[in-house]
Write a protein that holds these residues in place. Structure first.
Motif, mmCIF file in Angstrom:
data_model
loop_
_atom_site.group_PDB
_atom_site.id
_atom_site.type_symbol
_atom_site.label_atom_id
_atom_site.label_comp_id
_atom_site.label_asym_id
_atom_site.label_seq_id
_atom_site.Cartn_x
_atom_site.Cartn_y
_atom_site.Cartn_z
ATOM 1 N N THR A 190 -19.759 8.310 0.197
ATOM 2 C CA THR A 190 -18.413 7.764 -0.021
ATOM 3 C C THR A 190 -18.232 7.402 -1.489
ATOM 4 O O THR A 190 -17.219 7.716 -2.115
ATOM 5 C CB THR A 190 -18.196 6.484 0.830
ATOM 6 N N PRO A 223 -5.822 -0.397 2.343
ATOM 7 C CA PRO A 223 -6.585 -0.010 3.538
ATOM 8 C C PRO A 223 -7.263 1.351 3.381
ATOM 9 O O PRO A 223 -8.275 1.612 4.013
ATOM 10 C CB PRO A 223 -5.532 0.026 4.641
ATOM 11 N N HIS A 224 -6.679 2.219 2.567
ATOM 12 C CA HIS A 224 -7.247 3.565 2.446
ATOM 13 C C HIS A 224 -7.861 3.835 1.095
ATOM 14 O O HIS A 224 -8.689 4.713 0.941
ATOM 15 C CB HIS A 224 -6.176 4.625 2.706
ATOM 16 N N LYS A 225 -7.435 3.126 0.088
ATOM 17 C CA LYS A 225 -7.923 3.455 -1.249
ATOM 18 C C LYS A 225 -7.760 2.294 -2.221
ATOM 19 O O LYS A 225 -6.971 1.372 -1.981
ATOM 20 C CB LYS A 225 -7.157 4.667 -1.791
ATOM 21 N N TYR A 253 -15.382 0.198 -4.621
ATOM 22 C CA TYR A 253 -14.893 0.550 -3.288
ATOM 23 C C TYR A 253 -15.943 0.278 -2.214
ATOM 24 O O TYR A 253 -15.649 -0.273 -1.171
ATOM 25 C CB TYR A 253 -14.469 2.021 -3.257
ATOM 26 N N HIS A 305 0.823 -1.227 0.000
ATOM 27 C CA HIS A 305 0.000 0.000 0.000
ATOM 28 C C HIS A 305 0.850 1.268 0.000
ATOM 29 O O HIS A 305 0.380 2.333 -0.399
ATOM 30 C CB HIS A 305 -1.058 -0.026 1.111
ATOM 31 N N ASN A 306 2.123 1.137 0.412
ATOM 32 C CA ASN A 306 3.021 2.302 0.357
ATOM 33 C C ASN A 306 3.351 2.727 -1.074
ATOM 34 O O ASN A 306 3.875 3.817 -1.290
ATOM 35 C CB ASN A 306 4.342 2.010 1.072
#
Ligand code: NAD
Ligand code: ZN
Length: 360
Positions: free
Chosen positions: A324, A159-161, A270, A122-123
């Protein structure tokens, strides 16, 4: 600025033709670093009990890992695959081979990147965040349409996108296009993933980012999609043409961008986990105001193949989930800009998106 013109990588090697899968062993042989550095095959679980695994050129301590394509790939799934491979073998693999649809192709790309780069996948979601080249990776599509076989991205749910790892190291080192591998695809899935390609063409060709490079590939892909979905091809020709349409469609968006169906399909995916191909279809059918000719053709193809899309899938959403979904979709700024031009914000509102979502 210096990055006004994209200098993007292409797949350096590709082999095409009915039955070329049996050449895989020969292709991989020179890539083997030692008998301790295995080739890892990530294969769609749908093939587990078919004749395909028996044709995979397993040597030394090579390993086949079957993976379900029921859900789209996740960063955490990539991390655990990488950990598993590092724990299981003393040396880094000689290569990763992905065999399946966009899901398996994207997993193979991501795993090969993360075996050579530290931290969690994810980074690296974003643009050009990957520091070190991936290990050798080859892609073998078994269903046609996404263009994942040519693209410089691997789309992951983090986790975020939900966002791709877009990098020069993502692109495959080798692609093997064997149309026979797409033989068992169920009709509905054939249509959904094939329409991903068709929608790539429509969104690229009618976008404000269009240029002669994209147009040349987009027009060819569109012509082949029409032959496949509305023409009178025999099954073998149809498999070959859709495989090449996918390739050209992918090349077309590499130098332009997708549009509204993709932006809104990301929102669906999503919030509801809707898969890419069917999600695009669900949105695209209601985009007649933006892509009149494309939607008319789409409806014709859908009727011709008796495809029934699910209905009312957004009616269960809470106000918050709807919000969202709209935010995720509007966050895809380049897609909107491509579709509607630089003043896209004046032409679309949260309300108009909600209206479209509620029709789905
Ligand atoms: P998929 O890989 O999700 O597979 C769809 C279904 O078809 C699965 O059930 C799979 O098991 C089945 N299947 C595949 N080949 C088969 C065969 N030969 N016989 C029988 N069943 C078969 O489908 P997809 O539409 O190719 O890929 C969607 C994924 O691709 C999404 O995760 C999306 O984000 C990604 N994608 C990536 C890019 C990119 O450029 N990297 C572009 C578009 C989409
Ligand atoms: Zn797509």
């Amino acid at each position: 600025t210096s990055n006004r013109f994209k200098n993007f990588p292409m797949v350096p090697r590709v082999v095409f033709g009915k039955g070329c899968f049996d050449q895989l062993g020969e292709i991989l042989l020179p890539k083997r670093k030692s008998s301790d550095a295995p080739i890892i095959y990530l294969i769609d679980q749908v093939f587990e009990n078919s004749s395909l695994p028996g044709r995979v050129p397993v040597l030394f301590n090579d390993k086949i890992i079957f993976i379900s394509a029921d859900e789209e790939p996740k960063t955490q799934q990539v991390d655990s695959l990488v950990q598993f491979i590092k724990d299981e073998f003393e040396e880094l693999p000689s290569g990763i081979v992905g065999i399946g649809g966009g899901t398996l192709l994207d997993l193979a790309k991501a795993v090969s990147i993360m075996l050579n780069n530290n931290g969690s996948a994810h980074n690296y979601q974003g643009w050009d965040l990957v520091g070190k080249p991936a290990i050798y990776h080859a892609g073998i599509p078994t269903i046609s349409g996404t263009g994942a076989e040519v693209s410089r991205t691997t789309v992951l749910l983090g986790p975020h996108k939900k966002l791709g790892i877009n990098s020069d190291f993502t692109t495959f080192d080798q692609v093997l296009l064997d149309p026979d591998l797409t033989k068992g695809v169920p009709t509905d899935q054939w249509f959904y993933t094939g329409m991903d390609c068709f929608i790539h063409c429509i969104e690229s060709l009618s976008g404000s980012y269009l240029n002669a490079f994209s147009q040349s590939y987009g027009e060819k892909a569109l012509e082949m999609c029409k032959e496949v979905f509305l023409g009178e091809l025999n099954p073998e020709e149809s498999r070959e043409k859709l495989m090449m349409a996918s390739w050209h469609g992918g090349m077309s968006i590499a130098y332009s961008q997708v549009g509204i169906a993709h932006a809104m399909s990301y929102g669906l995916s999503y919030v509801l986990g809707t898969k890419h191909g069917i999600g695009n279809c669900l949105v695209f059918q209601h985009l007649g105001a933006y892509y009149p000719e494309g939607v008319e053709l789409f409806m014709k193809m859908k009727r011709r193949h008796n495809i029934e899309l699910p209905k009312n899938i957004c009616s269960v959403l809470s106000e918050e989930e709807m919000n969202t979904m709209i935010s995720v979709s509007l966050g895809m700024e380049p897609l909107w800009e491509n579709a509607l031009g630089p003043s896209w914000r004046d032409q679309i509102s949260r309300e108009s998106l909600k209206e479209i979502y509620l029709k789905i």
